[in-house]
Design a protein around this motif. Structure first.
Motif, PDB file in Angstrom:
ATOM      1  N   SER A 153      39.802  82.328  46.997  1.00  0.00           N
ATOM      2  CA  SER A 153      40.659  82.027  48.149  1.00  0.00           C
ATOM      3  C   SER A 153      40.267  82.854  49.363  1.00  0.00           C
ATOM      4  O   SER A 153      40.170  82.329  50.480  1.00  0.00           O
ATOM      5  CB  SER A 153      42.124  82.298  47.806  1.00  0.00           C
ATOM      6  OG  SER A 153      42.546  81.471  46.771  1.00  0.00           O
ATOM      7  N   LEU A 154      40.030  84.138  49.164  1.00  0.00           N
ATOM      8  CA  LEU A 154      39.627  84.994  50.279  1.00  0.00           C
ATOM      9  C   LEU A 154      38.257  84.599  50.814  1.00  0.00           C
ATOM     10  O   LEU A 154      38.018  84.635  52.025  1.00  0.00           O
ATOM     11  CB  LEU A 154      39.649  86.468  49.858  1.00  0.00           C
ATOM     12  CG  LEU A 154      41.032  87.071  49.669  1.00  0.00           C
ATOM     13  CD1 LEU A 154      40.936  88.444  49.015  1.00  0.00           C
ATOM     14  CD2 LEU A 154      41.759  87.173  50.994  1.00  0.00           C
ATOM     15  N   TRP A 155      37.342  84.212  49.921  1.00  0.00           N
ATOM     16  CA  TRP A 155      36.034  83.761  50.383  1.00  0.00           C
ATOM     17  C   TRP A 155      36.148  82.452  51.158  1.00  0.00           C
ATOM     18  O   TRP A 155      35.428  82.244  52.128  1.00  0.00           O
ATOM     19  CB  TRP A 155      35.073  83.600  49.212  1.00  0.00           C
ATOM     20  CG  TRP A 155      34.422  84.884  48.793  1.00  0.00           C
ATOM     21  CD1 TRP A 155      34.283  86.017  49.537  1.00  0.00           C
ATOM     22  CD2 TRP A 155      33.817  85.153  47.538  1.00  0.00           C
ATOM     23  NE1 TRP A 155      33.639  86.979  48.822  1.00  0.00           N
ATOM     24  CE2 TRP A 155      33.337  86.475  47.581  1.00  0.00           C
ATOM     25  CE3 TRP A 155      33.645  84.424  46.375  1.00  0.00           C
ATOM     26  CZ2 TRP A 155      32.676  87.073  46.513  1.00  0.00           C
ATOM     27  CZ3 TRP A 155      32.994  85.017  45.318  1.00  0.00           C
ATOM     28  CH2 TRP A 155      32.515  86.324  45.385  1.00  0.00           C
ATOM     29  N   ALA A 156      37.044  81.566  50.744  1.00  0.00           N
ATOM     30  CA  ALA A 156      37.241  80.305  51.480  1.00  0.00           C
ATOM     31  C   ALA A 156      37.800  80.586  52.871  1.00  0.00           C
ATOM     32  O   ALA A 156      37.372  79.975  53.861  1.00  0.00           O
ATOM     33  CB  ALA A 156      38.173  79.382  50.699  1.00  0.00           C
ATOM     34  N   ILE A 157      38.734  81.523  52.965  1.00  0.00           N
ATOM     35  CA  ILE A 157      39.269  81.913  54.274  1.00  0.00           C
ATOM     36  C   ILE A 157      38.162  82.501  55.134  1.00  0.00           C
ATOM     37  O   ILE A 157      38.038  82.193  56.324  1.00  0.00           O
ATOM     38  CB  ILE A 157      40.432  82.904  54.102  1.00  0.00           C
ATOM     39  CG1 ILE A 157      41.636  82.198  53.488  1.00  0.00           C
ATOM     40  CG2 ILE A 157      40.811  83.557  55.433  1.00  0.00           C
ATOM     41  CD1 ILE A 157      42.734  83.131  53.026  1.00  0.00           C
ATOM     42  N   SER A 158      37.325  83.337  54.530  1.00  0.00           N
ATOM     43  CA  SER A 158      36.220  83.938  55.269  1.00  0.00           C
ATOM     44  C   SER A 158      35.215  82.886  55.730  1.00  0.00           C
ATOM     45  O   SER A 158      34.668  82.986  56.831  1.00  0.00           O
ATOM     46  CB  SER A 158      35.537  85.002  54.410  1.00  0.00           C
ATOM     47  OG  SER A 158      34.637  85.744  55.158  1.00  0.00           O
ATOM     48  N   LEU A 159      34.973  81.874  54.900  1.00  0.00           N
ATOM     49  CA  LEU A 159      34.089  80.770  55.306  1.00  0.00           C
ATOM     50  C   LEU A 159      34.647  80.049  56.525  1.00  0.00           C
ATOM     51  O   LEU A 159      33.908  79.746  57.469  1.00  0.00           O
ATOM     52  CB  LEU A 159      33.940  79.767  54.162  1.00  0.00           C
ATOM     53  CG  LEU A 159      32.826  79.981  53.165  1.00  0.00           C
ATOM     54  CD1 LEU A 159      32.909  78.955  52.049  1.00  0.00           C
ATOM     55  CD2 LEU A 159      31.486  79.937  53.810  1.00  0.00           C
ATOM     56  N   LEU A 160      35.934  79.782  56.509  1.00  0.00           N
ATOM     57  CA  LEU A 160      36.576  79.119  57.640  1.00  0.00           C
ATOM     58  C   LEU A 160      36.486  79.982  58.904  1.00  0.00           C
ATOM     59  O   LEU A 160      36.144  79.496  59.984  1.00  0.00           O
ATOM     60  CB  LEU A 160      38.037  78.811  57.309  1.00  0.00           C
ATOM     61  CG  LEU A 160      38.865  78.195  58.426  1.00  0.00           C
ATOM     62  CD1 LEU A 160      38.375  76.782  58.719  1.00  0.00           C
ATOM     63  CD2 LEU A 160      40.330  78.191  58.055  1.00  0.00           C
ATOM     64  N   LEU A 161      36.761  81.271  58.761  1.00  0.00           N
ATOM     65  CA  LEU A 161      36.686  82.172  59.910  1.00  0.00           C
ATOM     66  C   LEU A 161      35.259  82.296  60.436  1.00  0.00           C
ATOM     67  O   LEU A 161      35.043  82.350  61.649  1.00  0.00           O
ATOM     68  CB  LEU A 161      37.254  83.546  59.542  1.00  0.00           C
ATOM     69  CG  LEU A 161      38.756  83.597  59.300  1.00  0.00           C
ATOM     70  CD1 LEU A 161      39.167  84.945  58.731  1.00  0.00           C
ATOM     71  CD2 LEU A 161      39.513  83.300  60.578  1.00  0.00           C
ATOM     72  N   ASP A 162      34.270  82.344  59.528  1.00  0.00           N
ATOM     73  CA  ASP A 162      32.873  82.395  59.967  1.00  0.00           C
ATOM     74  C   ASP A 162      32.494  81.133  60.732  1.00  0.00           C
ATOM     75  O   ASP A 162      31.761  81.201  61.725  1.00  0.00           O
ATOM     76  CB  ASP A 162      31.934  82.583  58.776  1.00  0.00           C
ATOM     77  CG  ASP A 162      31.821  84.016  58.341  1.00  0.00           C
ATOM     78  OD1 ASP A 162      31.925  84.912  59.206  1.00  0.00           O
ATOM     79  OD2 ASP A 162      31.636  84.259  57.139  1.00  0.00           O
ATOM     80  N   SER A 163      32.973  79.987  60.275  1.00  0.00           N
ATOM     81  CA  SER A 163      32.697  78.741  60.998  1.00  0.00           C
ATOM     82  C   SER A 163      33.276  78.786  62.405  1.00  0.00           C
ATOM     83  O   SER A 163      32.624  78.383  63.375  1.00  0.00           O
ATOM     84  CB  SER A 163      33.293  77.549  60.246  1.00  0.00           C
ATOM     85  OG  SER A 163      32.758  77.455  58.963  1.00  0.00           O
ATOM     86  N   MET A 164      34.490  79.300  62.512  1.00  0.00           N
ATOM     87  CA  MET A 164      35.121  79.415  63.826  1.00  0.00           C
ATOM     88  C   MET A 164      34.380  80.432  64.700  1.00  0.00           C
ATOM     89  O   MET A 164      34.228  80.224  65.908  1.00  0.00           O
ATOM     90  CB  MET A 164      36.589  79.807  63.668  1.00  0.00           C
ATOM     91  CG  MET A 164      37.433  78.711  63.048  1.00  0.00           C
ATOM     92  SD  MET A 164      39.118  79.228  62.653  1.00  0.00           S
ATOM     93  CE  MET A 164      39.756  79.580  64.278  1.00  0.00           C
TER      94      MET A 164
END
Length: 182
Positions: A153-164
């Motif tokens: 879950s934290l890695w998925a959030i980090s992926l989303l933030l990196d995309s942004m």
């Protein structure tokens, strides 16, 4: 086309604030992943856990670059004249975007390795056979019942933030290119 100076100021300010907020959120997410899981899991002898550590370190470094880019963009929105500041924002936004792209790829590999091994590398420090046993025991330095889902879950959030971060870093880069008339 080129924007007038007033429009540049507003757009740079908004972009800088967004980069600052996203960078801080990504930094906190990376710190949570490290603090809750990776500090127990990372072993220099295990290639998968070492890849986790490298991807998480890249995430933290890219977050720091994004925060720096946001601060520089905010300064540039206030003072449009100095050419050196324009070049600093240009370099930081390019570095931040590339760093976030590398981090995005590293996190995608980490997620793939974790899903492929069904979390065995995350649970390697635990010497228990049944994970549904006591949440924290002497055999395991952390709560193994939710480490798999929490980390993903934290890695998925980090992926989303990196995309942004990539999107707004490129936006800042394009604004700076327009200011530099390149």
């Amino acid at each position: 086309g080129h924007l007038d100076p007033g429009s540049h100021k507003r757009v740079l300010m908004k972009t800088g604030l967004i980069l600052l907020i996203i960078g801080h959120l990504n930094f906190i997410t990376g710190a949570l992943v490290h603090g809750t899981v990776l500090r127990f899991v990372v072993s220099p002898r295990d290639a998968i856990s070492l890849q986790y550590a490298v991807a998480n370190a890249a995430s933290v470094i890219s977050a720091l670059l994004t925060i720096s880019c946001g601060i520089a963009a905010l300064m540039l929105s206030r003072y449009l004249a100095p050419a050196a500041l324009k070049w600093v924002v240009f370099a930081l936004s390019a570095g931040s975007s590339l760093g976030c792209l590398c981090c995005l790829l590293g996190l995608a590999v980490s997620i793939g390795l974790t899903l492929g091994s069904q979390g065995r590398a995350l649970l390697a420090p635990c010497a228990i056979s049944d994970i549904t046993l006591a949440p924290i025991s002497r055999e395991c330095p952390f709560d193994p019942t939710r480490v798999y889902s929490s980390t993903l879950s934290l890695w998925a959030i980090s992926l989303l933030l990196d995309s942004m971060e990539i999107v707004f870093g490129i936006r800042c880069l394009l604004l700076t290119l327009d200011l530099l008339r390149l």
